[in-house]
Design a protein around this motif. Structure first.
Motif, PDB file in Angstrom:
ATOM      1  N   ASN A   1       2.978   6.088  -2.573  1.00 33.26           N
ATOM      2  CA  ASN A   1       4.080   7.009  -2.866  1.00 33.26           C
ATOM      3  C   ASN A   1       4.332   7.120  -4.366  1.00 33.26           C
ATOM      4  O   ASN A   1       4.648   8.210  -4.865  1.00 33.26           O
ATOM      5  N   LEU A   2       4.183   6.030  -5.090  1.00 31.67           N
ATOM      6  CA  LEU A   2       4.291   6.103  -6.551  1.00 31.67           C
ATOM      7  C   LEU A   2       3.140   6.919  -7.131  1.00 31.67           C
ATOM      8  O   LEU A   2       3.327   7.675  -8.100  1.00 31.67           O
ATOM      9  N   PHE A   3       1.958   6.799  -6.528  1.00 29.53           N
ATOM     10  CA  PHE A   3       0.798   7.582  -6.967  1.00 29.53           C
ATOM     11  C   PHE A   3       1.053   9.069  -6.708  1.00 29.53           C
ATOM     12  O   PHE A   3       0.727   9.924  -7.545  1.00 29.53           O
ATOM     13  N   MET A   4       1.655   9.388  -5.552  1.00 29.60           N
ATOM     14  CA  MET A   4       2.014  10.784  -5.268  1.00 29.60           C
ATOM     15  C   MET A   4       3.007  11.315  -6.294  1.00 29.60           C
ATOM     16  O   MET A   4       2.905  12.467  -6.729  1.00 29.60           O
ATOM     17  N   LEU A   5       3.968  10.485  -6.684  1.00 28.48           N
ATOM     18  CA  LEU A   5       4.928  10.877  -7.711  1.00 28.48           C
ATOM     19  C   LEU A   5       4.206  11.178  -9.022  1.00 28.48           C
ATOM     20  O   LEU A   5       4.507  12.175  -9.700  1.00 28.48           O
ATOM     21  N   LEU A   6       3.221  10.359  -9.346  1.00 31.07           N
ATOM     22  CA  LEU A   6       2.437  10.554 -10.568  1.00 31.07           C
ATOM     23  C   LEU A   6       1.608  11.833 -10.498  1.00 31.07           C
ATOM     24  O   LEU A   6       1.564  12.626 -11.447  1.00 31.07           O
ATOM     25  N   VAL A   7       0.943  12.058  -9.372  1.00 36.62           N
ATOM     26  CA  VAL A   7       0.057  13.217  -9.214  1.00 36.62           C
ATOM     27  C   VAL A   7       0.851  14.518  -9.117  1.00 36.62           C
ATOM     28  O   VAL A   7       0.506  15.519  -9.746  1.00 36.62           O
TER      29      VAL A   7
ATOM     30  N   ALA B   1      12.103  11.446   1.457  1.00 36.63           N
ATOM     31  CA  ALA B   1      11.379  10.609   2.423  1.00 36.63           C
ATOM     32  C   ALA B   1      10.430   9.658   1.704  1.00 36.63           C
ATOM     33  O   ALA B   1      10.244   8.512   2.136  1.00 36.63           O
ATOM     34  N   GLY B   2       9.848  10.130   0.602  1.00 34.93           N
ATOM     35  CA  GLY B   2       8.962   9.276  -0.183  1.00 34.93           C
ATOM     36  C   GLY B   2       9.701   8.093  -0.773  1.00 34.93           C
ATOM     37  O   GLY B   2       9.205   6.955  -0.742  1.00 34.93           O
ATOM     38  N   TYR B   3      10.900   8.341  -1.290  1.00 34.43           N
ATOM     39  CA  TYR B   3      11.706   7.232  -1.836  1.00 34.43           C
ATOM     40  C   TYR B   3      12.169   6.292  -0.729  1.00 34.43           C
ATOM     41  O   TYR B   3      12.237   5.087  -0.921  1.00 34.43           O
ATOM     42  N   MET B   4      12.465   6.860   0.434  1.00 33.97           N
ATOM     43  CA  MET B   4      12.840   6.037   1.582  1.00 33.97           C
ATOM     44  C   MET B   4      11.670   5.141   1.997  1.00 33.97           C
ATOM     45  O   MET B   4      11.848   3.958   2.305  1.00 33.97           O
TER      46      MET B   4
ATOM     47  N   TRP C   1       0.831  -1.211   0.000  1.00 35.29           N
ATOM     48  CA  TRP C   1       0.000   0.000   0.000  1.00 35.29           C
ATOM     49  C   TRP C   1       0.862   1.255   0.000  1.00 35.29           C
ATOM     50  O   TRP C   1       0.629   2.180  -0.782  1.00 35.29           O
ATOM     51  N   ALA C   2       1.865   1.299   0.874  1.00 35.05           N
ATOM     52  CA  ALA C   2       2.722   2.491   0.975  1.00 35.05           C
ATOM     53  C   ALA C   2       3.536   2.700  -0.299  1.00 35.05           C
ATOM     54  O   ALA C   2       3.717   3.840  -0.751  1.00 35.05           O
TER      55      ALA C   2
END
Length: 196
Positions: free
Chosen positions: A92-98, A105-108, A87-88
């Protein structure tokens, strides 16, 4: 494959893995500090999903190091580690897309939660899970989804607020898949070995 099995049962490796999960769990609860401060007391246990999943795994490791099994915790660990790990990563990949970008921190979080999902599966052959244990884990998991998406207690990703219905739908089916995968890797696999 035999080499991997030896590593997974090596006492030094297990203690290192325990330490990573123990301190990762503490960090995870700290990461939720702001949201927990604004959460009604009756929902507190259901908000920090990932650290609670790693807490289950840390408890499993504590007993496993000493040659003991605790099937209810094992069932909770495999289901929730996989579910919230995946899920996480997806969120985070969805946040990168949006957003078009992602913080360090997202990549971590992608790396740590990806590892979290995998580690629970790697120990599947060592779990002593039966149907009753998996049923309890399933009830916990679906109840958590209910609390998250009916009472709006899900982890906060502000830029994804517009997609909460879609995220809730995805999360429900991820829960179904996580329970099914846990069944396949533990109960079904063990039954197949017993029949052969």
């Amino acid at each position: 494959m035999n080499y991997l099995r030896l590593i997974l049962k090596d006492r030094t490796f297990l203690i290192l893995l325990w330490m990573i999960n123990f301190f990762g769990t503490i960090y995870g609860y700290m990461w939720y500090e702001g949201q927990l401060a604004n959460t009604p007391a009756k929902f507190l246990i259901f908000v920090p999903d990932s650290p609670t999943a790693s807490l289950f795994f840390t408890i499993f490791l504590t007993f496993f190091i000493f040659g003991k099994n605790i099937p209810y915790i094992e069932a909770l660990a495999i289901v929730t580690l996989f579910k919230y790990g995946v899920w996480a990563v997806v969120m985070n990949l969805f946040m990168l897309l949006v957003n078009g970008s992602l913080s360090w921190a997202g990549y971590m979080l992608i790396a740590s939660h990806g590892a979290m999902a995998i580690q629970g599966l790697l120990y599947a052959p060592h779990y002593k899970i039966k149907i009753r244990h998996l049923v309890v884990a399933a009830v916990w998991t679906f109840h958590n989804d209910f609390i998250d998406y009916v009472y709006n207690m899900m982890p906060r990703y502000s830029s994804l607020d517009l997609y909460m219905n879609e995220i809730g739908y995805f999360t429900f089916w991820l829960s179904v898949f996580s329970v099914a995968l846990a069944y396949y890797l533990t109960i079904r696999s063990r039954n197949q070995i017993d029949l052969s």
